[in-house]
Design a protein around this motif. Structure first.
Motif, PDB file in Angstrom:
ATOM      1  N   LEU A  68      -1.615   7.960  12.133  1.00  0.00           N
ATOM      2  CA  LEU A  68      -1.720   9.416  12.187  1.00  0.00           C
ATOM      3  C   LEU A  68      -0.616  10.028  13.035  1.00  0.00           C
ATOM      4  CD1 LEU A  68      -5.592   9.764  12.644  1.00  0.00           C
ATOM      5  CD2 LEU A  68      -4.261   9.914  10.532  1.00  0.00           C
ATOM      6  N   ASN A  69       0.235   9.173  13.626  1.00  0.00           N
ATOM      7  CA  ASN A  69       1.277   9.663  14.526  1.00  0.00           C
ATOM      8  C   ASN A  69       2.688   9.506  13.967  1.00  0.00           C
ATOM      9  OD1 ASN A  69      -0.644  10.176  16.662  1.00  0.00           O
ATOM     10  ND2 ASN A  69      -0.697   7.971  17.019  1.00  0.00           N
ATOM     11  N   LEU A  70       2.908   8.500  13.135  1.00  0.00           N
ATOM     12  CA  LEU A  70       4.257   8.169  12.688  1.00  0.00           C
ATOM     13  C   LEU A  70       4.869   9.301  11.867  1.00  0.00           C
ATOM     14  CD1 LEU A  70       6.088   5.634  12.956  1.00  0.00           C
ATOM     15  CD2 LEU A  70       5.402   5.048  10.624  1.00  0.00           C
ATOM     16  N   ASN A  71       6.027   9.804  12.325  1.00  0.00           N
ATOM     17  CA  ASN A  71       6.695  10.866  11.561  1.00  0.00           C
ATOM     18  C   ASN A  71       8.095  10.478  11.089  1.00  0.00           C
ATOM     19  OD1 ASN A  71       8.455  11.449  13.846  1.00  0.00           O
ATOM     20  ND2 ASN A  71       6.720  12.537  14.745  1.00  0.00           N
ATOM     21  N   LYS A  72       8.601   9.313  11.551  1.00  0.00           N
ATOM     22  CA  LYS A  72       9.893   8.835  11.053  1.00  0.00           C
ATOM     23  C   LYS A  72       9.811   7.336  10.824  1.00  0.00           C
ATOM     24  CE  LYS A  72      14.852   8.510  12.031  1.00  0.00           C
ATOM     25  NZ  LYS A  72      15.962   8.854  12.965  1.00  0.00           N
ATOM     26  N   LEU A  73      10.189   6.916   9.610  1.00  0.00           N
ATOM     27  CA  LEU A  73      10.145   5.503   9.255  1.00  0.00           C
ATOM     28  C   LEU A  73      11.427   5.121   8.530  1.00  0.00           C
ATOM     29  CD1 LEU A  73       8.584   2.805   8.965  1.00  0.00           C
ATOM     30  CD2 LEU A  73       7.627   3.712   6.829  1.00  0.00           C
ATOM     31  N   CYS A  74      12.053   4.046   9.005  1.00  0.00           N
ATOM     32  CA  CYS A  74      13.264   3.520   8.374  1.00  0.00           C
ATOM     33  C   CYS A  74      13.031   2.035   8.124  1.00  0.00           C
ATOM     34  CB  CYS A  74      14.473   3.735   9.279  1.00  0.00           C
ATOM     35  SG  CYS A  74      16.018   3.102   8.599  1.00  0.00           S
ATOM     36  N   VAL A  75      12.992   1.631   6.836  1.00  0.00           N
ATOM     37  CA  VAL A  75      12.568   0.272   6.535  1.00  0.00           C
ATOM     38  C   VAL A  75      13.104  -0.178   5.181  1.00  0.00           C
ATOM     39  CG1 VAL A  75      10.433   0.987   5.393  1.00  0.00           C
ATOM     40  CG2 VAL A  75      10.504  -1.207   6.588  1.00  0.00           C
ATOM     41  N   ASP A  76      13.223  -1.502   5.013  1.00  0.00           N
ATOM     42  CA  ASP A  76      13.561  -2.106   3.725  1.00  0.00           C
ATOM     43  C   ASP A  76      12.273  -2.639   3.099  1.00  0.00           C
ATOM     44  OD1 ASP A  76      16.184  -1.615   4.371  1.00  0.00           O
ATOM     45  OD2 ASP A  76      16.637  -3.674   4.951  1.00  0.00           O
ATOM     46  N   VAL A  77      12.055  -2.339   1.825  1.00  0.00           N
ATOM     47  CA  VAL A  77      10.841  -2.804   1.157  1.00  0.00           C
ATOM     48  C   VAL A  77      11.198  -3.652  -0.055  1.00  0.00           C
ATOM     49  CG1 VAL A  77       9.535  -0.790   1.924  1.00  0.00           C
ATOM     50  CG2 VAL A  77      10.652  -0.756  -0.319  1.00  0.00           C
ATOM     51  N   CYS A  78      10.219  -4.432  -0.512  1.00  0.00           N
ATOM     52  CA  CYS A  78      10.460  -5.323  -1.650  1.00  0.00           C
ATOM     53  C   CYS A  78      10.652  -4.555  -2.950  1.00  0.00           C
ATOM     54  CB  CYS A  78       9.288  -6.296  -1.796  1.00  0.00           C
ATOM     55  SG  CYS A  78       9.251  -7.592  -0.547  1.00  0.00           S
ATOM     56  N   GLY A  79       9.700  -3.684  -3.268  1.00  0.00           N
ATOM     57  CA  GLY A  79       9.746  -3.015  -4.555  1.00  0.00           C
ATOM     58  C   GLY A  79       9.348  -1.558  -4.489  1.00  0.00           C
ATOM     59  N   PHE A  80       9.469  -0.882  -5.617  1.00  0.00           N
ATOM     60  CA  PHE A  80       9.137   0.537  -5.682  1.00  0.00           C
ATOM     61  C   PHE A  80       7.653   0.765  -5.410  1.00  0.00           C
ATOM     62  CE2 PHE A  80       8.798   4.796  -7.371  1.00  0.00           C
ATOM     63  CZ  PHE A  80      10.020   5.346  -7.028  1.00  0.00           C
ATOM     64  N   GLU A  81       6.843  -0.223  -5.774  1.00  0.00           N
ATOM     65  CA  GLU A  81       5.409  -0.097  -5.533  1.00  0.00           C
ATOM     66  C   GLU A  81       5.107  -0.007  -4.041  1.00  0.00           C
ATOM     67  OE1 GLU A  81       1.237  -1.825  -7.313  1.00  0.00           O
ATOM     68  OE2 GLU A  81       3.109  -2.867  -7.743  1.00  0.00           O
ATOM     69  N   ASP A  82       5.890  -0.708  -3.225  1.00  0.00           N
ATOM     70  CA  ASP A  82       5.699  -0.634  -1.775  1.00  0.00           C
ATOM     71  C   ASP A  82       6.041   0.758  -1.257  1.00  0.00           C
ATOM     72  OD1 ASP A  82       5.060  -3.487  -1.300  1.00  0.00           O
ATOM     73  OD2 ASP A  82       7.100  -3.792  -2.021  1.00  0.00           O
TER      74      ASP A  82
END
Length: 275
Positions: A174-188
């Protein structure tokens, strides 16, 4: 850092007072970058003096620490950092995560209650074959322990984030407002935007395989809080039309958009500061 090391405790009270001001003590960088871009901790002799003599005198001003993972314990245990909210950690690996990002961590209180901005930069030499199987849970460990995170960035982790087969409560914040990440697929990517991160305003994502099968139906409500979106991926034209465009349409209040999309022999680069 150089000012603190050179001028603090030199038998000059005025200098001591000056170098302990916020200008020199709010952010402390304990890493060195070589000409080959390797990141190292500062020399042991310098580190020892900081931990023993300097940090206990300036701890009340420290808000941000930039650390190399092997020296993290020495620095974080040197004193109490009551105002520390930002942590950037270099040369992270699965052993660091499994040792320090758990309920048994010696830094549990400060991680759980104080840190709002966390950047993890993984060791570029990490061998996928030698990784601990628990590495895939690095993201879960982190969000579970760092309860007050507002900004979370992961750089260079060979274990890509995959949450499409996990419960929607797994990555709930409920707090996270910025996320920078590599994901496996579009579904993620869709899973992260299905409502579990309701306060997210900035999302920077690199999708490794955007042509994965969409086996789950996700919440596709509008994303009214999203202000900045950056997407990097390889994407056939058909997938762009059926996946990327519908996703963008959910971001009706977007202010900045950055797209770096490869389509066959064509690369789409788009950056718009005012949508």
């Amino acid at each position: 850092m150089d000012v603190l090391y050179s001028l603090l405790d030199v038998d000059n009270q005025r200098l001591d007072t000056i170098v302990q001001e916020k200008t020199f003590t709010n952010t402390l960088n304990f890493v060195l970058t070589t000409i080959t871009d390797d990141v190292l901790s500062i020399a042991d002799s310098i580190l020892d003096r900081f931990c023993i003599s300097i940090l206990p005198k300036i701890n009340y001003n420290v808000k941000s620490l930039i650390l190399e993972s092997e020296s993290m314990e020495c620095i974080l245990l040197a004193t109490d950092y009551s105002k520390l909210t930002e942590l950037k950690l270099y040369n992270v690996n699965d052993h660091i995560v499994s040792r320090y990002f758990t309920d048994e961590s010696p830094f549990r209180r400060i991680f759980q209650e104080q840190i709002t901005d966390l950047i993890l930069v993984y060791n570029s030499d990490t061998d996928m074959l030698l990784m601990n199987p628990n590495t895939k849970y690095v993201y879960e460990y982190t969000l579970k322990l760092f309860e007050n995170l507002k900004h979370f960035t992961v750089i260079g982790c060979v274990q890509l984030l995959s949450i499409d087969d996990l419960a929607s409560t797994t990555w709930l914040s409920l707090n996270l407002n910025k996320l920078c990440v590599d994901v496996c697929g579009f579904e993620d990517c869709l899973a992260l935007l299905d409502g579990r991160l309701k306060q997210l305003t900035t999302f920077i994502v690199n999708i490794d395989s955007p042509d994965d099968d969409l086996s789950t139906i996700y919440n596709i409500d509008d994303l009214p809080n999203m202000k900045y979106f950056s997407l990097t991926c390889r994407c056939p034209t058909s997938e762009y039309d059926t996946r990327v465009l519908p996703l963008l349409c959910r971001m009706r209040k977007l202010e900045e958009l950055a797209l770096n999309i490869t389509q066959a022999n064509m690369i789409i680069n788009h950056f718009n500061q005012s949508m």
